[in-house]
Each structure stands twice: as structure tokens, then as C-alpha cells.
Design an enzyme around this catalytic site. Structure first.
Site, PDB file in Angstrom:
ATOM      1  N   LYS A 198      80.102  25.002  37.200  1.00 43.02           N
ATOM      2  CA  LYS A 198      80.633  23.627  37.245  1.00 43.02           C
ATOM      3  C   LYS A 198      82.153  23.632  37.311  1.00 43.02           C
ATOM      4  CE  LYS A 198      82.527  22.701  32.990  1.00 43.02           C
ATOM      5  NZ  LYS A 198      83.749  23.295  32.854  1.00 43.02           N
ATOM      6  N   ASP A 237      78.047  21.996  27.589  1.00 40.50           N
ATOM      7  CA  ASP A 237      78.003  21.880  29.050  1.00 40.50           C
ATOM      8  C   ASP A 237      76.591  22.046  29.616  1.00 40.50           C
ATOM      9  OD1 ASP A 237      80.694  21.386  29.465  1.00 40.50           O
ATOM     10  OD2 ASP A 237      81.219  23.517  29.605  1.00 40.50           O
TER      11      ASP A 237
END
Ligand code: C5P
Length: 285
Positions: free
Chosen positions: A11, A138
Site C-alpha cells: 500500500k 493496516d
């Protein structure tokens, strides 16, 4: 015995703001996150009849309960009551570590997705993302992938329109920064520029790559850059060779550029690769 295969995607933070410290010691954040095609590969043998095991092709990766991928499998089995009767996880690592690219979280998310598919989806994708919050901040986003707004510790997610077609260059300098230390530093500093998430969201809706690039903002970026001026060096190469926007991701130390064509990305890679072996071209996923 059955073997499952699942991709684990890195990401990037297009925006990242730290809103304040919570009672549990974590911080509330607000961030627009983007999944990209730098990937680890996860293989899971189910029904080995042996004690659980984990292996990885890179050294320095924990191969026991400390690995988020192992934790994810535990959390999934606890939440769903499933018993895989022996499980072996193998990780092929390509996502640079200690980079702000959520590599460990991506592996954990891939384990959650793979196990959920194997058991005929007892959990919806949103329930699976919520479960991921028990493993790491996350992980929920890494379950969902695509483009999303993350709030809270990262567990409150809202899907946003896909990133317009583009390439990213990602460069991981040799140094790494400490996430807890940066959160400590941010508590003690006055944040100068904060992201305009709304501007990025509107640009995503309009498919306006230039406006997205113009509004990249990560509150950790200036904190890390002040101690590591090479971040500015990498950005200057990006800027000189066709990037429309550049920024550090997460708590670093990887720095990314948005470029409109593969040719620009390839030229940038060429300019950086002698000094920076860890430089990648990737796409939004
Ligand atoms: O999520 P991750 O394991 O990378 O977090 C490492 C550390 O960073 C946490 O233990 C905490 O000190 C800090 N952190 C925080 N608020 C967040 C995420 C991380 O304070 N939202």
C-alpha cells in the site's frame, strides 16, 4: 492436503494525517490509501496434520507467532471456529520491509482472504477487514485493496473511486525509520501542512491524476526528511524525469512518484538504480 495461493499487495498513502493520541496509546489517523502491484506471494498448505509452521525466502522475517501472517490465521480460526488440522504458510517476499508499504500487513490480509475463500466465505469482505484490525492497523485496508479512505487506527474504511490509470515508481532507501518513534515525535511537534483529503477524493471522482498528484500530503514526510535529506534527492530525480507528484509513504522510508507512462517510470528507475537497488515500477490494483 490442499494448497492455497494468494497475492499480498503493498500500500501507498496518498494522504496521511495524524489526528491525535488515543487512550489505548495508538493514534487516530485519516489517510487515503492505494494498493499497488508490488506483491508478496503466499502459499498455505491446509490439513498437513502437523504443528503450524511458517517459512519465508528472506532472512530477518520472524517465522513464528510474531509474524502477522501467523497471527492472522489464528485470529481467523478463533473467529470462525474452523480447524485446518495443521497449516504451513510460505511467504515469497518482494515488498521491501520497514518501508511504509505495509508488507507484513499485506501478508496477513492475504492469509485472511485465502482462508475465507477456502471455507466458502463465512465472512463478508468488510467483516474480514474488521477482523484484520485485531492483527494490525493496516491489515483492514490490505484486505480490501483498491483505493480507500481509512480512519480510526485504520479500521474504518470507505471505498473510493479507483485511481486513474498511471504508474508508480517506489524507491526504498537503505535507512529505515521507526514508526513508534515517529508517532512520539509527531506528538511533540506542531504539524505544519496537513492533507486536503477532500481535494484528493474529488480528484479521484473526476479521474484527475494531476490534481491527485498536486494534493499528495503525508505529515510524516517532513519529519523524516529533516533527518534524511536523501529523501529530497530521490524526489529531485523523480521531479526532473517526469513525475507529476512524489512523497514518502506511511512512516517511510520508501518514497514514491506518480508518472503517466511506463517510459517515464523506466527512465526514473535507470537514474536511481545504481545508488538504490530497491527501486520498483508498479501500478494501482
Ligand atoms: O501498526 P504498526 O505495528 O506499524 O504500529 C507500530 C507502532 O506505531 C504502534 O505500536 C504504535 O506505537 C504506533 N502507532 C500509533 N498509531 C497508529 C499506528 C501505529 O501510535 N494508528
Amino acid at each position: 492436503m490442499v494448497t492455497l495461493f494468494e497475492g499480498a499487495f503493498a500500500k501507498l498513502n496518498l494522504t496521511l494525517d495524524v489526528l491525535g493520541k488515543r487512550e489505548d496509546g495508538y493514534h487516530d489517523i485519516k489517510s487515503i490509501m492505494q494498493a499497488v502491484s508490488i506483491r508478496d506471494d503466499i502459499e498455505i498448505d491446509i490439513g498437513t496434520g502437523l504443528p503450524w509452521s511458517l517459512s519465508c525466502d528472506k532472512e530477518d522475517v520472524p517465522t513464528d507467532q510474531r509474524n502477522l501472517a501467523w497471527k492472522a490465521a489464528e485470529v481467523f480460526c478463533d473467529a470462525t471456529g474452523k480447524d485446518p488440522d495443521g497449516l504451513a504458510i510460505r511467504i515469497t517476499k518482494r515488498i521491501p520491509m520497514e518501508a511504509g508499504l505495509a508488507g507484513g500487513s499485506a501478508d496477513a490480509a492475504a492469509v485472511l482472504r485465502a482462508l475465507n475463500k477456502h471455507y466458502d466465505s463465512p465472512l463478508s469482505i468488510l467483516a474480514l477487514a474488521e477482523l484484520g484490525a485485531r492483527v494490525g492497523s493496516d491489515v483492514p485496508f490490505c484486505v480490501l485493496c483498491g483505493t480507500a479512505m481509512a480512519e480510526g487506527r485504520g479500521e474504518r474504511l470507505r471505498k473510493l473511486p479507483d485511481m486513474p490509470d498511471c504508474f508508480f515508481v517506489v524507491c526504498k532507501p537503505e535507512f529505515s525509520s521507526s514508526t513508534p518513534e515517529l508517532y512520539r515525535q509527531i506528538d511533540e511537534s506542531v504539524i505544519g501542512k496537513r492533507p486536503d483529503h477532500q481535494a484528493v477524493e474529488s480528484a479521484l471522482i473526476a479521474g484527475d491524476l494531476g490534481k491527485i498528484a498536486e494534493n499528495l500530503c503525508n505529515v510524516f514526510d517532513p519529519l523524516v526528511t529533516k533527518d534524511h535529506l536523501e529523501i529530497n534527492y530521490i524526489k529531485s530525480i523523480y521531479n526532473s524525469y517526469g513525475s507529476v507528484g512524489q512523497q514518502m509513504t506511511g512512516s517511510g522510508s520508501a518514497v514514491f512518484a506518480i508518472v503517466e507512462s511506463f517510459e517515464y517510470a523506466a527512465v526514473i528507475c535507470n537514474m536511481l538504480k545504481d545508488n538504490y537497488p530497491q527501486v520498483y515500477i508498479c501500478k494501482p490494483v
